[in-house]
Scaffold this active site. Sequence first.
Site, short mmCIF file in Angstrom:
data_model
loop_
_atom_site.label_atom_id
_atom_site.label_comp_id
_atom_site.label_asym_id
_atom_site.label_seq_id
_atom_site.Cartn_x
_atom_site.Cartn_y
_atom_site.Cartn_z
N ARG A 64 0.83 -1.21 0.00
CA ARG A 64 0.00 0.00 0.00
C ARG A 64 0.87 1.26 0.00
O ARG A 64 0.56 2.23 -0.69
CB ARG A 64 -0.91 -0.03 1.23
CG ARG A 64 -1.66 1.27 1.48
CD ARG A 64 -2.59 1.17 2.67
NE ARG A 64 -3.77 0.38 2.36
CZ ARG A 64 -4.85 0.85 1.72
NH1 ARG A 64 -4.89 2.12 1.34
NH2 ARG A 64 -5.87 0.08 1.47
N ARG A 90 -10.45 4.37 -1.84
CA ARG A 90 -9.19 3.97 -1.18
C ARG A 90 -8.84 4.97 -0.11
O ARG A 90 -9.05 6.18 -0.29
CB ARG A 90 -8.03 3.95 -2.18
CG ARG A 90 -8.20 3.03 -3.33
CD ARG A 90 -7.77 1.62 -2.99
NE ARG A 90 -8.03 0.75 -4.13
CZ ARG A 90 -8.15 -0.56 -4.05
NH1 ARG A 90 -8.01 -1.17 -2.89
NH2 ARG A 90 -8.39 -1.28 -5.12
N ASN A 106 -13.41 15.29 0.13
CA ASN A 106 -14.12 14.03 -0.10
C ASN A 106 -15.62 14.27 -0.04
O ASN A 106 -16.09 15.16 0.66
CB ASN A 106 -13.72 13.01 0.99
CG ASN A 106 -14.37 11.66 0.79
OD1 ASN A 106 -14.42 11.14 -0.32
ND2 ASN A 106 -14.89 11.07 1.87
N THR A 107 -16.36 13.45 -0.79
CA THR A 107 -17.82 13.46 -0.64
C THR A 107 -18.24 12.10 -0.13
O THR A 107 -17.61 11.08 -0.44
CB THR A 107 -18.54 13.76 -1.98
OG1 THR A 107 -18.44 12.61 -2.81
CG2 THR A 107 -17.97 14.96 -2.68
N HIS A 108 -19.32 12.09 0.63
CA HIS A 108 -19.79 10.82 1.21
C HIS A 108 -21.31 10.81 1.25
O HIS A 108 -21.93 11.81 1.62
CB HIS A 108 -19.21 10.65 2.62
CG HIS A 108 -19.57 9.34 3.24
ND1 HIS A 108 -19.03 8.14 2.79
CD2 HIS A 108 -20.45 9.02 4.21
CE1 HIS A 108 -19.56 7.16 3.50
NE2 HIS A 108 -20.43 7.65 4.36
N ALA A 141 -6.58 11.13 7.13
CA ALA A 141 -6.16 9.78 6.73
C ALA A 141 -7.08 8.69 7.27
O ALA A 141 -6.79 7.50 7.13
CB ALA A 141 -4.72 9.53 7.18
N GLY A 142 -8.22 9.08 7.85
CA GLY A 142 -9.18 8.09 8.35
C GLY A 142 -10.19 7.71 7.27
O GLY A 142 -10.06 8.10 6.11
C1 GAR Z 1 -20.80 8.78 -4.20
O1 GAR Z 1 -22.09 8.69 -3.63
C2 GAR Z 1 -19.76 9.04 -3.13
O2 GAR Z 1 -20.22 9.81 -2.08
C3 GAR Z 1 -19.47 7.64 -2.66
O3 GAR Z 1 -19.38 6.91 -3.85
C4 GAR Z 1 -20.33 7.44 -4.78
C5 GAR Z 1 -19.64 7.61 -6.11
O4 GAR Z 1 -20.57 7.88 -7.10
N1 GAR Z 1 -18.27 7.61 -1.87
C6 GAR Z 1 -18.16 6.91 -0.74
O5 GAR Z 1 -19.00 6.12 -0.36
C7 GAR Z 1 -16.88 7.16 0.03
N2 GAR Z 1 -16.93 6.54 1.30
P1 GAR Z 1 -20.10 8.38 -8.55
O6 GAR Z 1 -18.92 7.49 -8.97
O7 GAR Z 1 -21.30 8.16 -9.41
O8 GAR Z 1 -19.69 9.83 -8.43
#
Ligand code: GAR
Length: 191
Positions: A64, A90, A106-108, A141-142
């Site tokens: 990694r 990742r 980041n988006t979540h 980094a979490g």
């Molecule tokens: C999004 O909903 C993003 O928030 C999520 O993956 C999806 C990607 O969608 N990310 C996570 O869950 C991070 N922990 P996309 O590829 O259609 O933009």
Amino acid sequence: MRIVVLVSGTGSNLQAVIDAVTSGELDVEIAAVGADREGTYGVERSSEAGLETFVVNFNSFPTRDEWDAALTDRVASYAPDVVVSSGFMRIVSADFIEAFNGKYLNTHPALLPAFPGAHGVRDAMAYGVKVTGCTVHWADAGVDTGPIIAQEAVAIEPGETEETLHERIKVVERRLLVSTLAALAAAQKPA
Ligand code: GAR
């Protein structure tokens, strides 16, 4: 403001950013789009849009740390002001984030700190919450941790599946990502 966007999959949030840049709504330069594996639709749609793309394949590195160092070098070669994890599944190291002065966005698809991880939508449904949503935050980094910039709630409707809920969350998430980037770009512009 120069950004590098990292994806692992479809890249529909990335597409919203590309569309907003194309329409002039968002004043950022997408320096490159990168992925951690071959064959992502996110990279394919970026190439189609004429963007620079790259892959630093997680599975091609023995450790990694070596993958992380290679990703850091590659992203740094584009000299971004902000690195965006847009469905990049990742964890990166503290060194990676430090290399970009902590500017790793980041988006979540959940209201953090609730339901971090790869299955934020599924976990929220399984818990039985009535309201979930999405979060845009500075990542550390979490796993989906770090200071929150913007959040928006989405109510869970009766009869909803993980897919329908995730899609409704993503509609909100795309808008939130674009507006957050617009605010960051405006804040960075010299007066
Ligand atoms: C999004 O909903 C993003 O928030 C999520 O993956 C999806 C990607 O969608 N990310 C996570 O869950 C991070 N922990 P996309 O590829 O259609 O933009």
